[in-house]
Design a protein around this motif. Sequence first.
Motif, PDB file in Angstrom:
ATOM      1  N   ALA A 123     -19.041  -4.779  21.722  1.00 16.22           N
ATOM      2  CA  ALA A 123     -19.565  -6.114  21.455  1.00 16.22           C
ATOM      3  C   ALA A 123     -19.631  -6.957  22.734  1.00 16.22           C
ATOM      4  CB  ALA A 123     -18.695  -6.806  20.418  1.00 16.22           C
ATOM      5  N   ARG A 124     -18.564  -6.885  23.493  1.00 20.21           N
ATOM      6  CA  ARG A 124     -18.480  -7.707  24.699  1.00 20.21           C
ATOM      7  C   ARG A 124     -19.575  -7.331  25.708  1.00 20.21           C
ATOM      8  NH1 ARG A 124     -13.507 -10.609  26.764  1.00 20.21           N
ATOM      9  NH2 ARG A 124     -14.188 -11.426  28.768  1.00 20.21           N
ATOM     10  N   THR A 156     -20.969  -4.678  13.417  1.00 10.09           N
ATOM     11  CA  THR A 156     -20.273  -5.926  13.744  1.00 10.09           C
ATOM     12  C   THR A 156     -20.674  -6.434  15.120  1.00 10.09           C
ATOM     13  OG1 THR A 156     -18.436  -4.408  13.438  1.00 10.09           O
ATOM     14  CG2 THR A 156     -18.085  -6.679  12.761  1.00 10.09           C
ATOM     15  N   ALA A 157     -20.757  -5.525  16.095  1.00 11.49           N
ATOM     16  CA  ALA A 157     -21.136  -5.943  17.450  1.00 11.49           C
ATOM     17  C   ALA A 157     -22.524  -6.576  17.433  1.00 11.49           C
ATOM     18  CB  ALA A 157     -21.106  -4.751  18.405  1.00 11.49           C
ATOM     19  N   VAL A 158     -23.423  -5.988  16.661  1.00 12.72           N
ATOM     20  CA  VAL A 158     -24.794  -6.497  16.623  1.00 12.72           C
ATOM     21  C   VAL A 158     -24.863  -7.836  15.894  1.00 12.72           C
ATOM     22  CG1 VAL A 158     -27.128  -6.072  15.769  1.00 12.72           C
ATOM     23  CG2 VAL A 158     -25.800  -4.197  16.745  1.00 12.72           C
ATOM     24  N   ASP A 163     -27.518 -12.803  20.944  1.00 16.26           N
ATOM     25  CA  ASP A 163     -28.736 -12.253  21.528  1.00 16.26           C
ATOM     26  C   ASP A 163     -28.866 -10.742  21.345  1.00 16.26           C
ATOM     27  OD1 ASP A 163     -29.740 -14.694  22.488  1.00 16.26           O
ATOM     28  OD2 ASP A 163     -28.293 -14.642  24.128  1.00 16.26           O
ATOM     29  N   ALA A 164     -28.063 -10.195  20.449  1.00 12.45           N
ATOM     30  CA  ALA A 164     -28.025  -8.737  20.322  1.00 12.45           C
ATOM     31  C   ALA A 164     -29.397  -8.140  20.016  1.00 12.45           C
ATOM     32  CB  ALA A 164     -27.032  -8.329  19.245  1.00 12.45           C
ATOM     33  N   LEU A 165     -30.132  -8.746  19.103  1.00 18.99           N
ATOM     34  CA  LEU A 165     -31.402  -8.154  18.700  1.00 18.99           C
ATOM     35  C   LEU A 165     -32.396  -8.124  19.854  1.00 18.99           C
ATOM     36  CD1 LEU A 165     -31.902  -9.442  15.055  1.00 18.99           C
ATOM     37  CD2 LEU A 165     -30.653  -7.467  15.924  1.00 18.99           C
TER      38      LEU A 165
END
Length: 282
Positions: A123-124, A156-158, A163-165
């Motif tokens: 995630a980080r 969970t990270a996404v 801005d993950a997507l």
Amino acid sequence: AAKAAGGNQWHWFDPGMDRAADEAARMAAELSQALLRDQIFVLFQPIVDLNTGTAVGAEMLMRWRHPEQGLIPPDVFIPVAERTGTIIELGRWVFEQACLRSADWDRRFGTAAPEKISVNVSARQLADPAFVATVRDILDRTGADPAHLMIEVTETAVLDTGDALTRLDALRALGLRVALDDFGTGHSSLSLLLDLPVDVLKVDKSFVSGEAAEHAGAIVVRNLIGFTDDFGIDAVAEGVETSAQADRLRSAGYRLAQGYLFGRPMPAADFEASFRRATAAA
Ligand code: C2E
Ligand code: MG
Ligand code: MG
Ligand code: MG
């Protein structure tokens, strides 16, 4: 022993808690030096085609050899690295190792090389604004073919990263594949997950070989493949330990799987030997 006997009171000055905090701080400090001290290495676990039994890819898994404590599992040190930010540096290193290895296998084995190397991204890392640029730099520098690399991220990270997507889209635009790891362990709806920009779903081992695998897990596994097929997503079953589980997956329509049945995480040289043998036999 943080809890007082019989009661519900917590003691602020519990020496045991102090010691635990000290140990956590020491581990964090040692981990920040581990790369420099050559204590970090990677293993490869085959991802196989269930119909042919040959490895079509490998997941790269990080290991920490501590000088006194021996091998520390990633489930212990990755969360520490996440908390302190050391994961950024470790993650960069692991991705570079994947690129170097991929370029090396492509050069030496051509089309007989495994199609893909998968790398876990936390995630980080995904939240780091420099992440995509770092990936691009490493690809450029190593000359690795992005089509031969895959990034594994968890739901969970996404979903927890703003801005993950956008970042996943940018990675896919670079030519990398994206896999959703440990699928089914989070709390999101199926429709939300199938909307994410991913190429591969890795069905969590709890459905495949866990206690639930006999009942509810078996139903999930059987039905999920229809969804992924319809959405044009590949499915990889994780944690396959017995040939009965492999048979069940095969008859449900799975093509790809990973697990101790096919191979434990192993050093690069051992993995190489397995696909060299397969090449020679072909
Ligand atoms: P993961 O990405 O879901 O990796 C699969 C884990 O399942 C690995 O554990 C693997 O050894 C284990 N596994 C594979 N087949 C079987 C099986 O048949 N049965 C059982 N019981 N387990 C199986 P490992 O290597 O201990 O890694 C644990 C987790 O640590 C990984 O889960 C991943 O979330 C994290 N991790 C490992 N390497 C890295 C890394 O380089 N970067 C990041 N960010 N995370 C990593
Ligand atoms: Mg993974
Ligand atoms: Mg997984
Ligand atoms: Mg995991």
